[in-house]
Design a protein around this motif. Sequence first.
Motif, mmCIF file in Angstrom:
data_model
loop_
_atom_site.group_PDB
_atom_site.id
_atom_site.type_symbol
_atom_site.label_atom_id
_atom_site.label_comp_id
_atom_site.label_asym_id
_atom_site.label_seq_id
_atom_site.Cartn_x
_atom_site.Cartn_y
_atom_site.Cartn_z
ATOM 1 N N TYR A 1 0.842 -1.200 0.000
ATOM 2 C CA TYR A 1 0.000 0.000 0.000
ATOM 3 C C TYR A 1 0.874 1.245 0.000
ATOM 4 O O TYR A 1 0.613 2.211 -0.709
ATOM 5 N N GLY A 2 1.913 1.202 0.819
ATOM 6 C CA GLY A 2 2.813 2.357 0.913
ATOM 7 C C GLY A 2 3.441 2.687 -0.428
ATOM 8 O O GLY A 2 3.483 3.844 -0.833
ATOM 9 N N LEU A 3 3.902 1.655 -1.125
ATOM 10 C CA LEU A 3 4.546 1.879 -2.428
ATOM 11 C C LEU A 3 3.587 2.559 -3.391
ATOM 12 O O LEU A 3 3.959 3.486 -4.115
ATOM 13 N N SER B 1 10.322 -3.781 -0.938
ATOM 14 C CA SER B 1 9.624 -2.504 -0.822
ATOM 15 C C SER B 1 10.367 -1.548 0.098
ATOM 16 O O SER B 1 10.391 -0.346 -0.163
ATOM 17 N N PHE B 2 11.016 -2.089 1.145
ATOM 18 C CA PHE B 2 11.768 -1.154 1.986
ATOM 19 C C PHE B 2 12.990 -0.599 1.254
ATOM 20 O O PHE B 2 13.328 0.576 1.415
ATOM 21 N N ILE B 3 13.612 -1.437 0.422
ATOM 22 C CA ILE B 3 14.729 -0.905 -0.378
ATOM 23 C C ILE B 3 14.214 0.167 -1.333
ATOM 24 O O ILE B 3 14.809 1.238 -1.473
ATOM 25 N N THR C 1 13.570 7.791 -0.901
ATOM 26 C CA THR C 1 13.801 8.823 0.103
ATOM 27 C C THR C 1 15.167 9.461 -0.106
ATOM 28 O O THR C 1 15.330 10.681 -0.026
ATOM 29 N N TYR C 2 16.166 8.621 -0.417
ATOM 30 C CA TYR C 2 17.509 9.147 -0.659
ATOM 31 C C TYR C 2 17.489 10.104 -1.848
ATOM 32 O O TYR C 2 18.054 11.204 -1.786
ATOM 33 N N ILE C 3 16.819 9.672 -2.928
ATOM 34 C CA ILE C 3 16.785 10.521 -4.124
ATOM 35 C C ILE C 3 16.147 11.867 -3.794
ATOM 36 O O ILE C 3 16.664 12.920 -4.155
#
Lengths: 293, 303
Positions: B18-20, B159-161, B167-169
């Motif tokens: 869902y988050g993705l 999904s966490f990766i 987030t990094y980008i």
Amino acid sequence: MSQDSILKVDNLVMHFGGIKALNDVNFEIKRGSVSALIGPNGAGKTTVFNCLTGFYKATGGNIMLDACGKTTSVIQVLGEPFQASDFLNPVAFAKRLKYKMFGGSHLVNRAGLSRTFQNIRLFKEMSVVENLLVAQHMRANRSLIAGILNTKAYKKSEEEALERAFYWLGVVDLKDFANRLAGELSYGQQRRLEIARAMCTNPEIVCLDEPAAGLNPSETEALTKMIRVLRDQHNTTVLLIEHDMGMVMNISDYIVVLDHGEVIAKGGPEDIKSNPKVIAAYLGAEEGEEVTL
Amino acid sequence: MDIILQQLVNGLSLGSVYGLIAIGYTMVYGIIGMINFAHGDVYMVSAYVTAIAIALLSFFGIESFPVVILGTLIFTIFVTGVYGWVIERVAYRPLRGSSRLSILISAIGMSLILQNYVQISQGAKQQGVPTLLSGAIRFDVGDGFVQLTYMKLFILCASFIGMGVLTYIIQKTKLGRMCRATQQDPKMASILGIDTDKIISTVFVIGATMAALAGVLVTLDYGGFDFYVGFIIGIKAFTAAVLGGIGSLPGAMLGGIILGLSEALFAGLISSDYKDVFSFSLLVIILIFRPSGLLGKPEVEKV
């Protein structure tokens, strides 16, 4: 366009519906000068700026910017509607199509013109130094892959950008606030940061919209010094809108006076001070009244 | 006890999916202030592309799991990214500057077009992909056990990766800075020489790639899908985005995980028939106390 002028505005017209905000404005800005655009409230000064920087698309006229080694027509790069003659001339058609598809106000900035706003428009939720880094993206290695992998070239370009950002923070005296959020700065600091951000895009001409509004006398003094630094050390042409007449007369080489969307006078500070039309525009034409600017 | 733990595991993997998908909703909302109703269908398209990719790879005789999964991911993310770009270009950019309502209608139209186009070209029947990764890890808990299938584990990791890289980008790279600047003040960003149209396209592509990642993971886990699969998961992901505070990237991830967890726990402990009712009630309750979502910033009227 003569060799030593950087910006030439011809017959600039801007209508908002039935309101004629600008009516046939003409002026020319010399390279390396500090010029001022003055006039009573509602004269159309900010509208001129908005047209120059591509914020508005002018209704008519011509704005030629001669910077970064080429001549750019500001109105053309914003994407004009097609005209009948374009359908006979494939080159003109292709050019117009290109600017219609990919044109926009970002091209004006890339042509060497940048500006600040009367009501400050910083990226308030980014840090002070990030505000300056964003402005430098055109010079840097922009590849996303390089960014993710953190390659050597990317790191180097980031370091250079950071160095330049800190250089400008030094010029506007904000080094100590580099990691604060831009929205947390005081009013005067935000004004200075906006000038630094405009300078970070490496412009040849910078347009400052009321840079001294809301500043106290000592801050205005510092600003005057800074504008001289921009001109003398960075070969930047400065065009400013300002209501502080003391400051305008002090630093400008050339003044354009607008009233009701028309240029009523232009010339050096001394000429403007004694021009009866200007005095009338500012104070209302009263017979026999003593006025000084 | 074991049921609770089991449902926590299931809920976490569901929530990360869902988050993705919610990332796509929240980023697009953040940058142009519209709800991209076609986003759920982009997810649906990615499920079909996954099946095509697996079929293609097996046609060329490639069987080893890491190669198949990597090939499928790259292929699906690329193709779905192209879909995202085209949708923005065709359906939204011509309407830039018009009222929000017309863009919204355009989005609904795009959603219908995608559903019908897939239905016609791929058939209305439910389709499936073979199980690529079977097996599970079992932990004994008291009398029962908790089972974590390798596929669920893979979903969690991938999904966490994905969220981490994104987030990094956004936080660290130049592109991310340009995205954030465009989000805060598009006109000003353009005055600073940023090509805002390009940034908006990029955001759509990023949203589509995240949906594609979710599509690959869910398709490989469940196996079956049809042309309508994007609707309900799209609504759920949108709920997650609103729950976390629409416009906020960490909010979307958090909202997704909270929604997944609470849904799974409710289904496991009380009733699986009413799990959708529960998740939407949760949304209503949270919005009563925090109208702008968990991590959203309250909208301040500009003066």
